[in-house]
Design an enzyme around this catalytic site. Sequence first.
Site, mmCIF file in Angstrom:
data_model
loop_
_atom_site.group_PDB
_atom_site.id
_atom_site.type_symbol
_atom_site.label_atom_id
_atom_site.label_comp_id
_atom_site.label_asym_id
_atom_site.label_seq_id
_atom_site.Cartn_x
_atom_site.Cartn_y
_atom_site.Cartn_z
ATOM 1 N N HIS A 28 0.831 -1.218 0.000
ATOM 2 C CA HIS A 28 0.000 0.000 0.000
ATOM 3 C C HIS A 28 0.862 1.265 0.000
ATOM 4 C CE1 HIS A 28 -3.078 2.919 0.916
ATOM 5 N NE2 HIS A 28 -2.543 3.147 2.102
ATOM 6 N N HIS A 52 3.290 7.552 4.985
ATOM 7 C CA HIS A 52 2.036 8.149 5.452
ATOM 8 C C HIS A 52 1.340 7.381 6.571
ATOM 9 C CE1 HIS A 52 0.128 5.296 2.675
ATOM 10 N NE2 HIS A 52 -0.999 5.526 3.336
ATOM 11 N N ASP A 53 1.601 6.090 6.722
ATOM 12 C CA ASP A 53 0.941 5.307 7.769
ATOM 13 C C ASP A 53 1.850 4.923 8.937
ATOM 14 O OD1 ASP A 53 -1.680 5.234 6.831
ATOM 15 O OD2 ASP A 53 -1.376 3.423 5.641
ATOM 16 N N GLU A 56 0.585 6.210 12.386
ATOM 17 C CA GLU A 56 -0.742 5.678 12.716
ATOM 18 C C GLU A 56 -0.705 4.184 13.034
ATOM 19 O OE1 GLU A 56 -4.784 5.106 10.125
ATOM 20 O OE2 GLU A 56 -3.762 7.038 9.978
ATOM 21 N N ASP A 57 0.118 3.432 12.320
ATOM 22 C CA ASP A 57 0.025 1.975 12.379
ATOM 23 C C ASP A 57 1.269 1.246 12.879
ATOM 24 O OD1 ASP A 57 -2.559 2.127 11.366
ATOM 25 O OD2 ASP A 57 -1.901 1.951 9.294
ATOM 26 N N ASP A 113 -3.501 7.985 -1.369
ATOM 27 C CA ASP A 113 -3.864 7.021 -0.332
ATOM 28 C C ASP A 113 -5.260 6.459 -0.587
ATOM 29 O OD1 ASP A 113 -4.007 5.571 2.089
ATOM 30 O OD2 ASP A 113 -4.579 7.348 3.236
#
Length: 177
Positions: A28, A52-53, A56-57, A113
Amino acid sequence: MIQEAARFATKAHEGMLRKGGKMPYIYHPLEVALLVSRMTKDEEVIAAGYLHDVLEDTAVTEEELEQAFGRRVLELVKAETEDKSLTWEERKAHTIRHLEEAPYEVKLLTLADKLSNIRATARDYLFMGDELWNRFNEKRRESHKWYAKGILDGLQDLEQYPEYQEYKELYQFVFGA
């Protein structure tokens, strides 16, 4: 910087899988960075596509990200990071509201995204039909349609990009007009 971001993201997401499948998660961010690179040559924005993640993850901290890539990349990634303490509806409503005043570069990241996400949804929808919605906990088709439409509307000033047109077509395929 772009290659370092790819390595950093690969390490940060190591062992993770995409929701509802067996595909390594890193595919991704790789796709997001590729899509961003088709819309801009700004290396920091492309690097943020890979990253980008991570806030967050993964266990990556803001301090680690800033030290490795600088303040601007950190701010771009933070702009794409959801607050997981909020409910699904609150997080998605915040994203839609945020697009109203988001900087252009953030909108490019968001488009990449969300296009990557809706591509995966469309592939699964083609294969599974409405059974697809059962994988999303209590959130069903109408909730996802509301969110996807909010993204479509919020990114309308990017309609000159083929990526926006593809998002629009996939939205129509998955959710109808």
